[in-house]
Design an enzyme around this catalytic site. Structure first.
Site, PDB file in Angstrom:
ATOM      1  NE  ARG A 147      -3.485  34.788  47.695  1.00  0.00           N
ATOM      2  CZ  ARG A 147      -3.966  35.309  48.822  1.00  0.00           C
ATOM      3  NH1 ARG A 147      -5.093  36.017  48.799  1.00  0.00           N
ATOM      4  NH2 ARG A 147      -3.347  35.132  49.976  1.00  0.00           N
ATOM      5  CB  CYS A 167       4.346  22.214  25.163  1.00  0.00           C
ATOM      6  SG  CYS A 167       5.373  21.175  24.106  1.00  0.00           S
ATOM      7  NE  ARG A 192       8.328  21.747  28.202  1.00  0.00           N
ATOM      8  CZ  ARG A 192       8.870  21.403  27.037  1.00  0.00           C
ATOM      9  NH1 ARG A 192       9.791  22.179  26.481  1.00  0.00           N
ATOM     10  NH2 ARG A 192       8.490  20.297  26.420  1.00  0.00           N
ATOM     11  CG  ASP A 195       4.761  24.710  16.895  1.00  0.00           C
ATOM     12  OD1 ASP A 195       4.887  25.644  16.080  1.00  0.00           O
ATOM     13  OD2 ASP A 195       4.424  23.553  16.554  1.00  0.00           O
ATOM     14  CE1 TYR A 240      10.701  23.047  15.846  1.00  0.00           C
ATOM     15  CE2 TYR A 240       8.393  23.552  16.256  1.00  0.00           C
ATOM     16  CZ  TYR A 240       9.585  22.983  16.658  1.00  0.00           C
ATOM     17  OH  TYR A 240       9.668  22.349  17.878  1.00  0.00           O
TER      18      TYR A 240
END
Length: 295
Positions: A147, A167, A192, A195, A240
């Site tokens: 795991r 990202c 995290r 976009d 955006y």
């Protein structure tokens, strides 16, 4: 007509961010619409999740991933393949920080994947460190129940030296019990910063492809590994404001059937692939949508 419900979940999330997201300022100065904490899931067994409601730059997906896999952080190597998606980041990084030479992006994804823990000096140097990718492949082959098959790009020691901190930070791989003589490899990605206009469609395809590649090279004469699921956890989910017009158009489109993927190179060396080894079949997208990358 059958609805592509897997792509529909992406469109539903776009709609949620557009119409329910809160307005926020951001690092780029453009401004965003935001929600926090969402998840998508894609079945990799019979199709490949390359979005159809806009044309996705498939060559860019493949070449960038192979560049990451190689451990390279030199943007000129990617440019030689006709892919320039990192050029603006490289120019901005060099202008603002000037830590390395102009084509050097710092210790980004590829370096972390293949040389984790090493002290980064520059893109032309040779490195040791922890080869996370090879460790995952070895674990799949020898201890498929494990795991702890984690691919980590986030490194607090190195983040400030990167053109852009990761990202998509953490990928966790999981192998099923043997079913009908084969095991399934699934991937759970934590991202995290998501976009939704430019990054997420690319990231979905990239980690789906990585799952296919790792399954392919992990298979042996006695143990067949095939792709299972791709689970995508999105933390800060944003659009955006200069992408709103294009994405409003995208959510009006009815998603088509996903394509399929065939890997035609039968080698088991993860460092020996080229873009010609990945054959995408029956990809029938809508036209591309123009969106400027935020820096």
């Amino acid at each position: 007509m059958d609805i592509n419900n897997e792509e529909k979940q992406y469109l539903n999330l776009l709609e949620k961010v557009l119409f329910q997201g809160e307005d926020r300022d951001d690092r780029t100065g453009i401004g965003t619409k935001n929600v926090f904490g969402e998840q998508l899931k894609f079945n990799l067994r019979t199709s490949f999740p390359l979005l159809t409601t806009k044309k996705v730059f498939w060559k860019g997906v493949v070449e960038e991933l192979l560049w990451f896999i190689s451990g390279s952080t030199d943007v000129s190597v990617l440019n030689q393949k006709g892919v320039k998606i990192w050029n603006k980041n490289a120019e901005s990084f060099y202008t603002q920080q000037n830590l390395f030479k102009k084509n050097d992006l710092g210790p980004i994804y590829g370096f972390q994947w293949r040389h984790y823990g090493e002290n980064y000096i520059g893109c032309d140097n040779k490195y040791g460190g922890i080869d996370q990718l090879k460790n995952i492949i070895t674990t799949i082959q020898n201890e498929p129940w494990d795991r702890r098959m984690i691919l980590l790009a986030w490194n607090p020691k190195d983040n400030s030296k990167m053109a852009l901190p990761p990202c998509h930070c953490i990928a966790h791989f999981d192998v099923s019990s043997k079913i009908n003589g084969k095991r399934e490899l699934s991937c759970h990605l934590f991202q995290r910063s998501a976009d939704m206009g430019l990054g997420v469609p690319f990231n979905i395809a990239s980690y789906a492809l990585l799952t296919h590649i790792i399954a392919h090279v992990s298979s042996t004469n006695t143990e067949l590994i095939v792709p299972g699921d791709f689970v995508h956890t999105l933390s800060n989910v944003h659009i955006y404001k200069n992408h709103i017009k294009a994405l409003t158009e995208q959510i009006s489109r009815i998603p088509r059937k996903f394509p399929t993927l065939e890997i035609i190179n039968k080698n088991k060396n993860i460092d020996a692939f080229s873009s010609k080894d990945f054959v995408l079949k029956d990809y029938n997208p809508y036209p591309a949508l123009e969106m400027e990358m935020a820096l």
